[in-house]
Design an enzyme around this catalytic site. Structure first.
Site, PDB file in Angstrom:
ATOM      1  N   CYS A 117       0.831  -1.204   0.000  1.00 35.26           N
ATOM      2  CA  CYS A 117       0.000   0.000   0.000  1.00 35.26           C
ATOM      3  C   CYS A 117       0.874   1.266   0.000  1.00 35.26           C
ATOM      4  CB  CYS A 117      -0.980  -0.038   1.168  1.00 35.26           C
ATOM      5  SG  CYS A 117      -2.378   1.097   0.968  1.00 35.26           S
TER       6      CYS A 117
ATOM      7  N   HIS B 114      -3.639  -5.073   0.498  1.00 36.46           N
ATOM      8  CA  HIS B 114      -3.109  -5.575   1.770  1.00 36.46           C
ATOM      9  C   HIS B 114      -3.147  -7.105   1.789  1.00 36.46           C
ATOM     10  CE1 HIS B 114      -2.659  -1.806   4.057  1.00 36.46           C
ATOM     11  NE2 HIS B 114      -3.653  -1.370   3.289  1.00 36.46           N
TER      12      HIS B 114
ATOM     13  N   GLU C 180      -1.841  -9.006   3.897  1.00 41.11           N
ATOM     14  CA  GLU C 180      -1.868  -9.505   5.275  1.00 41.11           C
ATOM     15  C   GLU C 180      -3.276  -9.621   5.836  1.00 41.11           C
ATOM     16  OE1 GLU C 180      -1.492  -4.966   5.745  1.00 41.11           O
ATOM     17  OE2 GLU C 180      -0.993  -6.535   4.293  1.00 41.11           O
TER      18      GLU C 180
ATOM     19  N   VAL D  38      -1.968 -16.681  30.877  1.00 40.81           N
ATOM     20  CA  VAL D  38      -1.079 -17.504  30.065  1.00 40.81           C
ATOM     21  C   VAL D  38       0.305 -16.885  29.919  1.00 40.81           C
ATOM     22  CG1 VAL D  38      -1.916 -16.524  27.883  1.00 40.81           C
ATOM     23  CG2 VAL D  38      -0.864 -18.784  27.887  1.00 40.81           C
TER      24      VAL D  38
END
Length: 506
Positions: free
Chosen positions: A79, A167, A169, A223
């Site tokens: 981008c 994008h 991702e 966690v």
């Protein structure tokens, strides 16, 4: 030396997603500010330029000098990154006739290009830009287009540099992960970033870093701190002392349950009951930020006191994870969001800091915990805020309000487990609202508290959507809370997503 891809962050909201996608492909990467490329790092195998909220034509846009790395490493501009590469090479980037946002259909022009290897003849991609490249430099070759964008993807001839104006991702880009995988192949990376390799590498690093020094670690039951404790214990054993503080704002019976959970891990854990201390300091305080600061300071004071009871402690262990670090400082160095486990504590305690998980995303932490053989219910525990129920009691905090909220929350969590919904939800909890409402119980009129149920789906808390829990389940939970929790006569369900709302109410 762990080979890596460097992601230069230009401020995009999806920069973390780039990192996550690469990690999911078993490749190690680091996200750094756009102007902080690590010089003389022999482990760098490739570079990705992220998107940005700016236009390359804006005066305030981030415009680093890429001359030392462009052409030296395989590079992928995404981008803004793609537009910036064209811009600095003499191309034209101008405002489009209309803002490109949402799905578009990508059509490869050069199917033999390595970046587009094996992608479909037509696939959906996700666009999010107001500008577009209107003229490419002479040595830039178009390799893919969409209906509205002629140069949806390009390659610089005689250079391992690519740009895409979409994008890859983002989940909505169908072949986006494949494109990133192809770039990994171009970089010649081995794909050896696995939980097992992380554990082996980290334990050896911890042994070298800590030697025979003693470490104190704050356990929360979550966690992150739990996996941190097991890793440190694997490296230094008896030299690790864990402290679990009950600040009076934990879930119902959590102090006792968590201490019992840790028994199978072979950890040396000291439990501190500090409820009275925290309740006293929080009395009458209603401002959310003040509550957070009081709770944070209380933790520091308790740990400082406990550390002084132990001999020769030199290190403080923390369960800081990668999103904590990325969110805490923007690319300009401005604090965006404060985290309870980033900064401040070591200076107060005069201890050095050890953070074995600081380069991991939340799902990677869970995978490491599984590889370490930890019990599933510890690994799959929902995230819980550092200030605990202190940010789920709106207004001032009293022991009675804590009791009401703990009881209501206990009903909600137990029912999620009973209906096999707990592991389908990323985070859930109850909020005690600062309002009372009229109700009827038996033949009597009541005027009692209202609580809100909150249940969201997410990956790393960057975005979150409310979970569409079954109506029958919500009816059961509401009925159980109103019938069994003294002081509550109304239950509502929060159907807000992030953004614009946040996950926690305070």
């Amino acid at each position: 030396m762990q080979e890596k891809i460097i992601v230069l962050d230009f401020g995009s909201q999806t920069t973390q997603l780039i990192g996550r996608r690469l990690r999911e492909l078993n490749v190690y990467c680091e996200i750094v500010p756009y102007n902080k490329f690590p010089e003389d790092d022999k482990s760098v195998k490739g570079v990705i330029l992220s998107g940005s909220p700016f236009s390359v034509n804006d005066k305030e846009a981030f415009k680093p000098n890429l001359s030392e790395i462009k052409g030296k490493y395989p590079m992928l501009g995404i981008c803004y990154g793609a537009q910036y590469l064209a811009y600095i090479s003499g191309g034209k980037v101008e405002k489009g006739n209309s803002r490109e946002y949402g799905r578009a259909v990508l059509t490869p022009v050069d199917k033999d290009n390595l970046l587009l290897k094996n992608i479909k003849a037509q696939s959906e991609v996700w666009m999010s830009h107001g500008d577009t490249i209107t003229q490419l430099p002479a040595n830039f070759k178009i390799i893919a287009k969409t209906n509205d964008v002629a140069a949806a993807a390009y390659k610089i001839e005689d250079e391992q540099t690519w740009g895409v104006q979409f994008h890859p991702e983002v989940f909505h880009s169908e072949d986006g992960t494949l494109i990133l995988d192809n770039f990994i192949g171009i970089c010649g990376m081995k794909k050896n970033w696995t939980p097992a390799s992380f554990i082996e590498h980290t334990v050896e690093e911890l042994k070298a870093q800590l030697g025979n020094d003693k470490v104190i670690l704050a356990l929360s039951g979550g966690v992150d701190s739990s996996v941190t404790a097991v890793l440190l214990n694997k490296a230094i054993g008896k030299n690790l002392t864990c402290i679990f503080v009950d600040h009076g704002l934990l879930r119902k019976n959590e102090f006792e349950n968590v201490l019992k959970d840790y028994e199978h891990l072979g950890l040396h854990v000291i439990g501190i009951d500090a409820k009275a201390r925290f309740y006293k300091e929080l009395a009458g305080v209603t401002d959310p930020e003040k509550k957070r600061k009081i709770i944070g300071k209380g933790f520091i004071d308790v740990f400082d006191e406990e550390a002084h009871k132990l001999k020769d402690v030199k290190w403080l262990g923390q369960g800081t994870i990668y999103p904590d670090i990325i969110e805490s400082l923007s690319i300009t160095g401005t604090v965006i969001k404060s985290h309870h486990n980033v900064g401040g504590l070591p200076e107060k305690m005069n201890l050095k800091l050890v953070e074995p998980l600081k380069l991991l995303f939340k799902d990677e932490v869970r995978n490491v915990g599984r590889e370490l053989g930890m019990m599933p219910h510890l690994i799959n525990r929902h995230p819980f805020p550092g200030p605990g129920l202190g940010v789920r009691i709106l207004g001032d905090i009293t022991p009675e309000k804590v009791r009401v909220l703990q009881d209501a929350d206990d009903v909600f969590i137990k029912e999620l487990r009973a209906w096999d919904l707990y592991d389908k939800v990323w985070q859930a909890g109850v909020i005690l609202l600062p309002v009372q409402s009229v109700g009827v119980m038996g033949d009597e009129r009541t005027y009692e508290n209202a609580v809100a149920l909150r249940s969201v789906s997410s990956t790393d808390a960057m975005t979150a959507d409310w979970v569409r829990l079954p109506y029958d389940f919500l009816a059961k939970v509401s009925n159980e809370i109103i019938n069994k929790v003294k002081g509550v006569n109304r239950v509502v369900y929060d159907i807000s997503s992030k953004p614009p709302a946040t996950i926690e109410w305070e």
